[in-house]
Design a protein around this motif. Structure first.
Motif, PDB file in Angstrom:
ATOM      1  N   ALA A  73      33.288  32.679  52.660  1.00 57.00           N
ATOM      2  CA  ALA A  73      31.856  33.420  52.263  1.00 57.00           C
ATOM      3  C   ALA A  73      32.417  34.775  51.732  1.00 57.00           C
ATOM      4  N   ALA A  74      31.779  35.015  53.349  1.00 57.94           N
ATOM      5  CA  ALA A  74      31.738  36.620  53.284  1.00 57.94           C
ATOM      6  C   ALA A  74      32.834  37.873  53.098  1.00 57.94           C
ATOM      7  N   TRP A  75      33.981  36.951  52.946  1.00 53.52           N
ATOM      8  CA  TRP A  75      35.864  37.791  52.390  1.00 53.52           C
ATOM      9  C   TRP A  75      35.645  37.166  51.359  1.00 53.52           C
ATOM     10  N   ALA A  76      35.359  36.304  50.458  1.00 57.54           N
ATOM     11  CA  ALA A  76      35.105  36.487  48.930  1.00 57.54           C
ATOM     12  C   ALA A  76      34.422  37.392  48.586  1.00 57.54           C
ATOM     13  N   LEU A  77      32.589  37.156  49.095  1.00 61.14           N
ATOM     14  CA  LEU A  77      31.649  38.783  48.424  1.00 61.14           C
ATOM     15  C   LEU A  77      33.404  39.842  48.382  1.00 61.14           C
ATOM     16  N   ALA A  78      33.674  40.456  49.700  1.00 61.84           N
ATOM     17  CA  ALA A  78      34.286  41.384  50.205  1.00 61.84           C
ATOM     18  C   ALA A  78      35.503  41.146  48.628  1.00 61.84           C
ATOM     19  N   MET A  79      36.442  40.190  48.745  1.00 56.58           N
ATOM     20  CA  MET A  79      36.958  40.695  47.749  1.00 56.58           C
ATOM     21  C   MET A  79      36.762  40.676  46.038  1.00 56.58           C
ATOM     22  N   VAL A  80      35.485  39.982  46.003  1.00 56.65           N
ATOM     23  CA  VAL A  80      34.959  41.100  44.695  1.00 56.65           C
ATOM     24  C   VAL A  80      34.185  41.874  44.109  1.00 56.65           C
ATOM     25  N   VAL A  81      33.738  42.406  45.099  1.00 55.34           N
ATOM     26  CA  VAL A  81      33.675  44.039  45.811  1.00 55.34           C
ATOM     27  C   VAL A  81      35.036  44.900  45.308  1.00 55.34           C
ATOM     28  N   CYS A  82      35.420  44.217  46.002  1.00 62.66           N
ATOM     29  CA  CYS A  82      37.092  45.554  46.290  1.00 62.66           C
ATOM     30  C   CYS A  82      37.341  45.400  44.241  1.00 62.66           C
ATOM     31  N   PHE A  83      37.326  43.503  43.710  1.00 61.69           N
ATOM     32  CA  PHE A  83      38.099  43.688  42.492  1.00 61.69           C
ATOM     33  C   PHE A  83      37.090  44.027  41.132  1.00 61.69           C
ATOM     34  N   ILE A  84      35.682  44.776  41.588  1.00 64.50           N
ATOM     35  CA  ILE A  84      34.845  45.488  40.879  1.00 64.50           C
ATOM     36  C   ILE A  84      35.455  46.761  40.667  1.00 64.50           C
ATOM     37  N   LEU A  85      35.325  47.597  42.355  1.00 62.71           N
ATOM     38  CA  LEU A  85      36.095  48.739  42.730  1.00 62.71           C
ATOM     39  C   LEU A  85      37.589  49.317  41.736  1.00 62.71           C
ATOM     40  N   LEU A  86      38.122  48.225  42.212  1.00 65.85           N
ATOM     41  CA  LEU A  86      39.290  48.395  41.277  1.00 65.85           C
ATOM     42  C   LEU A  86      39.324  48.373  40.112  1.00 65.85           C
ATOM     43  N   LEU A  87      38.890  47.786  38.965  1.00 75.22           N
ATOM     44  CA  LEU A  87      38.349  47.655  37.712  1.00 75.22           C
ATOM     45  C   LEU A  87      37.768  49.175  37.551  1.00 75.22           C
ATOM     46  N   CYS A  88      37.018  49.429  38.597  1.00 72.41           N
ATOM     47  CA  CYS A  88      36.162  50.624  38.283  1.00 72.41           C
ATOM     48  C   CYS A  88      37.356  52.650  38.429  1.00 72.41           C
ATOM     49  N   GLY A  89      38.675  51.277  38.569  1.00 76.55           N
ATOM     50  CA  GLY A  89      39.359  53.040  38.587  1.00 76.55           C
ATOM     51  C   GLY A  89      39.212  52.872  40.497  1.00 76.55           C
ATOM     52  N   LEU A  90      39.048  52.546  41.177  1.00 76.90           N
ATOM     53  CA  LEU A  90      39.255  53.188  42.715  1.00 76.90           C
ATOM     54  C   LEU A  90      40.511  52.482  43.253  1.00 76.90           C
ATOM     55  N   ASP A  91      40.777  52.773  43.781  1.00 81.03           N
ATOM     56  CA  ASP A  91      42.008  52.185  44.555  1.00 81.03           C
ATOM     57  C   ASP A  91      41.457  51.347  45.838  1.00 81.03           C
ATOM     58  N   SER A  92      41.592  50.209  45.288  1.00 81.89           N
ATOM     59  CA  SER A  92      41.223  49.426  46.591  1.00 81.89           C
ATOM     60  C   SER A  92      42.163  47.858  46.405  1.00 81.89           C
ATOM     61  N   MET A  93      43.269  48.540  46.296  1.00 78.93           N
ATOM     62  CA  MET A  93      44.197  47.038  46.644  1.00 78.93           C
ATOM     63  C   MET A  93      44.653  46.746  47.635  1.00 78.93           C
ATOM     64  N   LYS A  94      44.307  47.642  48.760  1.00 80.96           N
ATOM     65  CA  LYS A  94      45.322  47.137  50.132  1.00 80.96           C
ATOM     66  C   LYS A  94      44.080  46.268  51.218  1.00 80.96           C
ATOM     67  N   PRO A  95      42.419  46.547  50.364  1.00 79.85           N
ATOM     68  CA  PRO A  95      41.271  45.701  50.849  1.00 79.85           C
ATOM     69  C   PRO A  95      41.112  44.801  50.334  1.00 79.85           C
ATOM     70  N   LEU A  96      41.333  44.626  48.592  1.00 83.27           N
ATOM     71  CA  LEU A  96      41.545  43.182  47.968  1.00 83.27           C
ATOM     72  C   LEU A  96      42.446  42.588  48.463  1.00 83.27           C
ATOM     73  N   ILE A  97      44.074  43.224  48.706  1.00 84.73           N
ATOM     74  CA  ILE A  97      44.966  41.973  49.792  1.00 84.73           C
ATOM     75  C   ILE A  97      44.193  41.369  50.837  1.00 84.73           C
ATOM     76  N   VAL A  98      44.038  42.371  51.659  1.00 88.24           N
ATOM     77  CA  VAL A  98      43.147  41.818  53.075  1.00 88.24           C
ATOM     78  C   VAL A  98      42.100  40.963  52.793  1.00 88.24           C
ATOM     79  N   SER A  99      41.545  40.967  52.476  1.00 88.43           N
ATOM     80  CA  SER A  99      40.106  40.064  51.828  1.00 88.43           C
ATOM     81  C   SER A  99      40.814  38.580  51.280  1.00 88.43           C
ATOM     82  N   ALA A 100      41.888  38.999  50.398  1.00 89.77           N
ATOM     83  CA  ALA A 100      42.279  37.864  50.182  1.00 89.77           C
ATOM     84  C   ALA A 100      42.701  36.747  50.639  1.00 89.77           C
ATOM     85  N   ALA A 101      43.308  37.852  51.518  1.00 89.52           N
ATOM     86  CA  ALA A 101      44.151  37.173  53.084  1.00 89.52           C
ATOM     87  C   ALA A 101      43.309  36.393  54.096  1.00 89.52           C
TER      88      ALA A 101
END
Length: 84
Positions: free
Chosen positions: A32-60
């Motif tokens: 659940a903690a990793w899923a929350l981090a993934m959601v936050v990274c996805f929101i940051l990615l939608l806002c235009g910030l470069d958070s693709m690597k943290p998104l991949i790490v949290s998805a892993a």
């Protein structure tokens, strides 16, 4: 003598029984903690910030957590047998 258990195995105290823990709860909280981090990274990615690597790490992390939950499901009987 504190070195007696090294030289004489019969002088050792018996080993304690393993502690029974609920791995399902631990793995669920971690996933659940990793899923929350993934959601936050996805929101940051939608806002235009470069958070693709943290998104991949949290998805892993979510994927590993789900695999651990599957592993725990199939091996639950083993650590419950040890606790008896």
């Amino acid at each position: 003598m504190k070195l007696a258990p090294i030289f004489d195995p019969d002088a050792r105290r018996p080993s304690p029984k393993p502690v029974q823990v609920d791995l399902r709860r631990i793995f669920t909280v971690g996933t659940a903690a990793w899923a929350l981090a993934m959601v936050v990274c996805f929101i940051l990615l939608l806002c235009g910030l470069d958070s693709m690597k943290p998104l991949i790490v949290s998805a892993a992390g979510v994927a590993v957590g789900l695999l651990l939950l599957v592993w725990e499901h199939f091996n639950r009987w083993d650590y419950r047998r040890l606790a008896q």
